[in-house]
Design a protein around this motif. Structure first.
Motif, PDB file in Angstrom:
ATOM      1  N   UNK A 123      -0.409   1.404 -21.984  1.00 54.45           N
ATOM      2  CA  UNK A 123      -1.259   0.856 -20.697  1.00 54.45           C
ATOM      3  C   UNK A 123      -2.765   1.219 -20.974  1.00 54.45           C
ATOM      4  N   UNK A 124      -2.954   1.993 -22.386  1.00 51.95           N
ATOM      5  CA  UNK A 124      -4.128   2.321 -22.452  1.00 51.95           C
ATOM      6  C   UNK A 124      -4.968   2.905 -21.363  1.00 51.95           C
ATOM      7  N   UNK A 125      -4.352   3.781 -20.869  1.00 48.89           N
ATOM      8  CA  UNK A 125      -4.883   4.679 -19.631  1.00 48.89           C
ATOM      9  C   UNK A 125      -4.935   5.927 -19.685  1.00 48.89           C
ATOM     10  N   UNK A 126      -5.412   6.724 -18.739  1.00 49.69           N
ATOM     11  CA  UNK A 126      -5.516   8.249 -18.661  1.00 49.69           C
ATOM     12  C   UNK A 126      -5.501   8.774 -17.297  1.00 49.69           C
ATOM     13  N   UNK A 127      -4.515   9.643 -17.119  1.00 51.09           N
ATOM     14  CA  UNK A 127      -4.519  10.038 -15.606  1.00 51.09           C
ATOM     15  C   UNK A 127      -3.845   9.022 -14.684  1.00 51.09           C
ATOM     16  N   UNK A 128      -3.953   9.591 -13.465  1.00 49.59           N
ATOM     17  CA  UNK A 128      -3.172   8.397 -12.433  1.00 49.59           C
ATOM     18  C   UNK A 128      -4.519   7.465 -11.815  1.00 49.59           C
ATOM     19  N   UNK A 129      -5.716   8.033 -11.432  1.00 48.72           N
ATOM     20  CA  UNK A 129      -6.707   7.406 -10.920  1.00 48.72           C
ATOM     21  C   UNK A 129      -7.950   7.376 -11.997  1.00 48.72           C
ATOM     22  N   UNK A 130      -8.099   8.444 -12.560  1.00 47.15           N
ATOM     23  CA  UNK A 130      -9.153   9.026 -13.274  1.00 47.15           C
ATOM     24  C   UNK A 130      -8.703  10.088 -14.424  1.00 47.15           C
ATOM     25  N   UNK A 176      -3.914   5.075 -14.931  1.00 41.70           N
ATOM     26  CA  UNK A 176      -2.542   4.386 -15.154  1.00 41.70           C
ATOM     27  C   UNK A 176      -2.007   3.661 -13.916  1.00 41.70           C
ATOM     28  N   UNK A 177      -2.310   4.055 -12.819  1.00 35.41           N
ATOM     29  CA  UNK A 177      -1.621   3.481 -11.724  1.00 35.41           C
ATOM     30  C   UNK A 177      -2.242   2.119 -11.628  1.00 35.41           C
ATOM     31  N   UNK A 187       0.994  -1.231   0.030  1.00 36.91           N
ATOM     32  CA  UNK A 187       0.167  -0.093  -0.212  1.00 36.91           C
ATOM     33  C   UNK A 187       0.917   1.153   0.105  1.00 36.91           C
ATOM     34  N   UNK A 188       1.953   1.232   0.734  1.00 38.96           N
ATOM     35  CA  UNK A 188       2.799   2.300   0.848  1.00 38.96           C
ATOM     36  C   UNK A 188       3.573   2.635  -0.503  1.00 38.96           C
ATOM     37  N   UNK A 237       1.802   6.835  -6.764  1.00 36.47           N
ATOM     38  CA  UNK A 237       0.867   7.328  -7.341  1.00 36.47           C
ATOM     39  C   UNK A 237       1.331   8.958  -7.174  1.00 36.47           C
ATOM     40  N   UNK A 238       1.952   9.384  -6.036  1.00 36.59           N
ATOM     41  CA  UNK A 238       2.575  10.772  -6.028  1.00 36.59           C
ATOM     42  C   UNK A 238       3.278  10.881  -6.955  1.00 36.59           C
TER      43      UNK A 238
END
Length: 291
Positions: free
Chosen positions: A156-163, A227-228, A122-123, A129-130
């Protein structure tokens, strides 16, 4: 100079005279020399990237500047392999001891980090994420960060960190009504879904992400997963191959380096004792064997 002309890869004595294996010396020297060249190349690439930017970043940007870890890691590799290379070539016990100590220390750190990654997952997730948020914040201000973020989102076909709304942390894509940027409330082109059936001659809409942060049907045009999670999922799915790669290219060569350096230290120490007893001259030639 060694007493034996051939290649002996084990600790061996000939006629009671200790030998420093030329094979082990050459293996350790060659491996360290090649790695030393890799370290030197990494330093050159990192410094070149720094100079090319033609401006210095603040301390807050050092953490997301890809050139910085490349230079630091290259310097460490350059220094450690230099000791291993020269120590093996000159049969220098102090340099070989330093090399073997650093290798053992690096192995302990690597194993510790592996256990910590499992226990403190988790850490690690929070720290990663930071770092990603910091990268988004400095997007458009650093060409290397630009390329790294774009590569990750496309790969990775993603956008942003969480959204996708995480892009509001960037001054150019912030949704503030007072933001004068033409990219306000948008996302980079690397977030856009690519039409696999499109022809290479078709015009690419690089502005497809403009104004889509608050759009209800944004998932039709851009990736909606952060992306995370995408990156951590990829790591989980490829954990076996990642572990195999790290063990084969990391741990095993380090263990072999420690073993070879320790054997050479023993052999060199044995020859020193014979020199002190007057049985060998400094060049390693036999001066007196007795009857």
């Amino acid at each position: 100079m060694c007493l034996q002309r051939g290649c002996t890869c084990t600790l061996k004595y000939a006629g009671g005279i200790p030998l420093v294996s030329p094979c082990l010396k050459n293996i350790l020297f060659l491996a360290n020399f090649l790695t030393w060249l890799v370290g030197f190349t990494m330093i050159g690439i990192g410094v070149y990237a720094k100079v090319e930017k033609q401006y210095s970043h603040g301390l807050s940007e050092l953490a997301v500047d890809p050139a910085t870890p490349i230079i630091i890691f290259g310097c460490l590799v350059f220094l450690v392999t230099f000791f291993g290379c020269v120590g093996a070539l000159r049969e220098n016990i102090c340099m070989l001891k330093f090399f073997s100590f650093v290798m053992v220390f690096a192995l302990v750190v690597e194993v510790g980090c592996a256990f910590a990654a499992v226990i403190l997952s988790d850490s690690y997730r929070e720290s990663l994420g930071k770092l990603m948020y910091k990268s988004i914040e400095h997007y458009r201000n650093d060409a290397d960060v630009n390329d790294l973020v774009d590569w990750m989102q496309e790969e990775f076909k993603c956008c942003g960190v969480i959204e996708l709304k995480d892009w509001s942390y960037n001054e150019y894509f912030n949704c503030d009504i007072n933001n004068p940027s033409l990219e306000r409330c948008g996302v980079p082109y690397s977030c856009c879904k690519v039409d696999e059936d499109a022809n290479i001659t078709d015009v690419i809409n690089t502005l497809c992400g403009i104004g889509l942060q608050n759009s209800e049907d944004s998932n039709l045009y851009i990736y909606d997963q952060g992306c995370l999670d995408s990156f951590l999922l990829w790591v989980h799915d490829h954990l076996f191959y990642i572990s195999f790669f790290l063990v084969v290219l990391g741990c095993i060569p380090q263990i072999l380096g420690v073993m070879i350096s320790r054997i050479l230290i023993i052999q060199i120490n044995d020859q020193y004792r014979f020199i002190q007893l007057g049985l060998l001259v400094d060049s390693g030639d036999i001066e007196y064997l007795g009857s």
